[in-house]
Design a protein around this motif. Structure first.
Motif, PDB file in Angstrom:
ATOM      1  N   MET A   1     -31.821   4.198  14.391  1.00  9.46           N
ATOM      2  CA  MET A   1     -31.641   4.815  13.079  1.00  9.46           C
ATOM      3  C   MET A   1     -31.364   3.729  12.035  1.00  9.46           C
ATOM      4  O   MET A   1     -30.503   2.884  12.217  1.00  9.46           O
ATOM      5  CB  MET A   1     -30.463   5.800  13.111  1.00  9.46           C
ATOM      6  CG  MET A   1     -30.203   6.487  11.782  1.00  9.46           C
ATOM      7  SD  MET A   1     -28.828   7.647  11.913  1.00  9.46           S
ATOM      8  CE  MET A   1     -28.744   8.250  10.239  1.00  9.46           C
ATOM      9  N   LEU A   2     -32.127   3.753  10.965  1.00 11.90           N
ATOM     10  CA  LEU A   2     -31.962   2.768   9.916  1.00 11.90           C
ATOM     11  C   LEU A   2     -30.867   3.186   8.947  1.00 11.90           C
ATOM     12  O   LEU A   2     -30.677   4.371   8.674  1.00 11.90           O
ATOM     13  CB  LEU A   2     -33.289   2.594   9.160  1.00 11.90           C
ATOM     14  CG  LEU A   2     -34.461   2.026   9.979  1.00 11.90           C
ATOM     15  CD1 LEU A   2     -35.719   1.988   9.132  1.00 11.90           C
ATOM     16  CD2 LEU A   2     -34.129   0.639  10.507  1.00 11.90           C
ATOM     17  N   HIS A   3     -30.172   2.177   8.444  1.00 12.50           N
ATOM     18  CA  HIS A   3     -29.130   2.441   7.466  1.00 12.50           C
ATOM     19  C   HIS A   3     -29.379   1.574   6.241  1.00 12.50           C
ATOM     20  O   HIS A   3     -29.774   0.413   6.355  1.00 12.50           O
ATOM     21  CB  HIS A   3     -27.744   2.115   8.047  1.00 12.50           C
ATOM     22  CG  HIS A   3     -27.368   2.997   9.197  1.00 12.50           C
ATOM     23  ND1 HIS A   3     -26.890   4.276   9.048  1.00 12.50           N
ATOM     24  CD2 HIS A   3     -27.414   2.764  10.528  1.00 12.50           C
ATOM     25  CE1 HIS A   3     -26.634   4.796  10.230  1.00 12.50           C
ATOM     26  NE2 HIS A   3     -26.948   3.900  11.156  1.00 12.50           N
ATOM     27  N   THR A   4     -29.141   2.122   5.109  1.00  7.69           N
ATOM     28  CA  THR A   4     -29.343   1.374   3.872  1.00  7.69           C
ATOM     29  C   THR A   4     -28.206   0.375   3.669  1.00  7.69           C
ATOM     30  O   THR A   4     -27.135   0.494   4.279  1.00  7.69           O
ATOM     31  CB  THR A   4     -29.403   2.319   2.664  1.00  7.69           C
ATOM     32  OG1 THR A   4     -28.117   2.943   2.506  1.00  7.69           O
ATOM     33  CG2 THR A   4     -30.471   3.388   2.854  1.00  7.69           C
ATOM     34  N   ASP A   5     -28.439  -0.603   2.802  1.00 11.23           N
ATOM     35  CA  ASP A   5     -27.404  -1.576   2.481  1.00 11.23           C
ATOM     36  C   ASP A   5     -26.188  -0.885   1.886  1.00 11.23           C
ATOM     37  O   ASP A   5     -25.038  -1.259   2.160  1.00 11.23           O
ATOM     38  CB  ASP A   5     -27.944  -2.611   1.488  1.00 11.23           C
ATOM     39  CG  ASP A   5     -28.991  -3.522   2.112  1.00 11.23           C
ATOM     40  OD1 ASP A   5     -29.109  -3.520   3.360  1.00 11.23           O
ATOM     41  OD2 ASP A   5     -29.669  -4.225   1.353  1.00 11.23           O
ATOM     42  N   GLU A   6     -26.440   0.118   1.078  1.00  4.38           N
ATOM     43  CA  GLU A   6     -25.353   0.844   0.431  1.00  4.38           C
ATOM     44  C   GLU A   6     -24.476   1.558   1.454  1.00  4.38           C
ATOM     45  O   GLU A   6     -23.240   1.574   1.332  1.00  4.38           O
ATOM     46  CB  GLU A   6     -25.906   1.849  -0.585  1.00  4.38           C
ATOM     47  CG  GLU A   6     -26.510   1.228  -1.840  1.00  4.38           C
ATOM     48  CD  GLU A   6     -27.857   0.581  -1.591  1.00  4.38           C
ATOM     49  OE1 GLU A   6     -28.470   0.873  -0.530  1.00  4.38           O
ATOM     50  OE2 GLU A   6     -28.300  -0.225  -2.434  1.00  4.38           O
ATOM     51  N   GLU A   7     -25.112   2.134   2.472  1.00  3.78           N
ATOM     52  CA  GLU A   7     -24.352   2.840   3.509  1.00  3.78           C
ATOM     53  C   GLU A   7     -23.483   1.871   4.311  1.00  3.78           C
ATOM     54  O   GLU A   7     -22.315   2.160   4.612  1.00  3.78           O
ATOM     55  CB  GLU A   7     -25.308   3.579   4.449  1.00  3.78           C
ATOM     56  CG  GLU A   7     -25.979   4.785   3.811  1.00  3.78           C
ATOM     57  CD  GLU A   7     -27.038   5.395   4.722  1.00  3.78           C
ATOM     58  OE1 GLU A   7     -27.272   6.608   4.624  1.00  3.78           O
ATOM     59  OE2 GLU A   7     -27.628   4.641   5.537  1.00  3.78           O
ATOM     60  N   LEU A   8     -24.055   0.712   4.642  1.00  2.23           N
ATOM     61  CA  LEU A   8     -23.300  -0.288   5.398  1.00  2.23           C
ATOM     62  C   LEU A   8     -22.130  -0.829   4.581  1.00  2.23           C
ATOM     63  O   LEU A   8     -21.021  -0.993   5.094  1.00  2.23           O
ATOM     64  CB  LEU A   8     -24.220  -1.432   5.820  1.00  2.23           C
ATOM     65  CG  LEU A   8     -25.302  -1.064   6.840  1.00  2.23           C
ATOM     66  CD1 LEU A   8     -26.253  -2.233   7.055  1.00  2.23           C
ATOM     67  CD2 LEU A   8     -24.672  -0.643   8.165  1.00  2.23           C
ATOM     68  N   LEU A   9     -22.392  -1.100   3.293  1.00  3.33           N
ATOM     69  CA  LEU A   9     -21.325  -1.598   2.431  1.00  3.33           C
ATOM     70  C   LEU A   9     -20.210  -0.574   2.289  1.00  3.33           C
ATOM     71  O   LEU A   9     -19.027  -0.918   2.295  1.00  3.33           O
ATOM     72  CB  LEU A   9     -21.898  -1.947   1.054  1.00  3.33           C
ATOM     73  CG  LEU A   9     -20.917  -2.568   0.054  1.00  3.33           C
ATOM     74  CD1 LEU A   9     -20.341  -3.863   0.614  1.00  3.33           C
ATOM     75  CD2 LEU A   9     -21.600  -2.804  -1.282  1.00  3.33           C
TER      76      LEU A   9
END
Length: 325
Positions: A1-9
């Motif tokens: 599952m891919l996660h956006t940079d915003e979600e990780l931050l």
């Protein structure tokens, strides 16, 4: 599952806020037991034996290193290795500082009877106030957290952060009790930049003996230039017949003289071209003071003087090489 940079931050910020929240909550509930622990460490005639295992063990290593760096003899004792001979390092006059979230690890619990028999006092930093460690320790500091912050609910995060902060809090109080000064701290860190700044004296970096450029009054500027060029400081001390410092002649003085006198500059007597009452410093002054003096007077060289006689010369480049400037 891919996660956006915003979600990780966002997840990273949430973790940091959770850990910060646990620290704030602990600070608000901190009691005099931490003060008692600091006072016991302050009067300890032996060493602080920091005991830990796993992630708490890594924290314990840092706490031990912090205490040692602030003048409290300390070493780290791995709980698993302790039962295989390392307990022989523990003496009656020592203090055991146990770091354990559960306070119930078998390796930790196995060490408690030995510390009791030895007579060494025990301080516990634990997340469980009903654990065997808490029940057997002389002083117990509550390191309980409500939320580790780990999304998998498996890895200790908030708890180890809080253990580390509590260790630092104890170290701060011990430092205050010791009345530790910056100079004292530098003695424990002679290889660091602070140690160099607070321990290095002018005499440690100055040119002296045959390296010291000196000429007597009465010589010509041309003769002085040979000394300046040979010694490499861009300047020379000027002495009277009694060996007392009367001035300094620098590259800058030469440029200004040539602007005024042209070719006649080289036959000028040195006392007519030198700067009288030059800036000087004691060889026992801190090298950092030499830097400050150079900067405030916009000069690059200082003469070290004792009883009116030059004993050394220091250039800003030497201070840079020594890590002072």
């Amino acid at each position: 599952m891919l996660h956006t940079d915003e979600e990780l931050l966002k997840s990273a910020k949430e973790l940091m806020l959770k850990e910060a929240g646990e620290i704030i909550r602990s600070a608000e509930n901190l009691g005099l037991e931490t003060v008692k622990a600091a006072r016991e460490i302050y009067v300890c005639q032996g060493r602080v034996v920091v005991v830990g295992l796993g992630k708490s063990g890594h924290v314990g290593r840092k706490i031990s290193a912090t205490l040692a760096s602030l003048g409290t003899p300390s070493f780290f004792l791995h709980a698993a290795e302790a039962s295989h001979g390392d307990l022989g390092m523990v003496r009656r006059e020592d203090i055991g500082l146990f770091i354990s979230n559960s306070g119930a690890s078998s390796e930790i619990v196995a060490l408690l009877p030995h510390f009791r028999r030895t007579g060494a006092k025990m301080i516990a930093v634990t997340g469980s106030m009903s654990s065997p460690l808490a029940e057997n320790a002389d002083i117990v500091i509550n390191a309980h957290v409500d939320d580790e912050g780990d999304p998998l609910h498996l890895a200790p995060m908030s708890s180890t952060t809080l253990e580390l902060v509590l260790g630092d809090a104890i170290a701060v109080m011990v430092t205050i009790l010791r009345g530790l000064r910056r100079e004292d701290f530098a003695l424990f860190h002679p290889g660091g930049s602070l140690g160099r700044k607070l321990l290095t004296r002018v005499r440690d970096v100055m040119g002296k003996g045959d390296s010291l450029p000196v000429v007597r009054e009465g010589v010509t500027v041309k003769e002085a230039l040979f000394v300046i060029t040979g010694k490499g400081y861009g300047a020379t001390c000027v002495l009277d017949d009694g060996g007392k410092l009367t001035g300094i002649f620098t590259d800058g003085d030469l440029r200004r003289l040539m602007e005024r006198s042209g070719n006649d500059a080289f036959t000028t007597k040195i006392e007519d071209a030198m700067t009288r009452k030059p800036k000087t410093i004691s060889p026992d002054s801190l090298a950092a003071e030499a830097v400050r003096k150079m900067e405030s007077n916009e000069i690059s060289v200082l003469i070290a003087v004792e009883d009116g006689r030059p004993v050394g010369i220091v250039h800003i480049h030497e201070l840079l090489k020594a890590g002072i400037a």
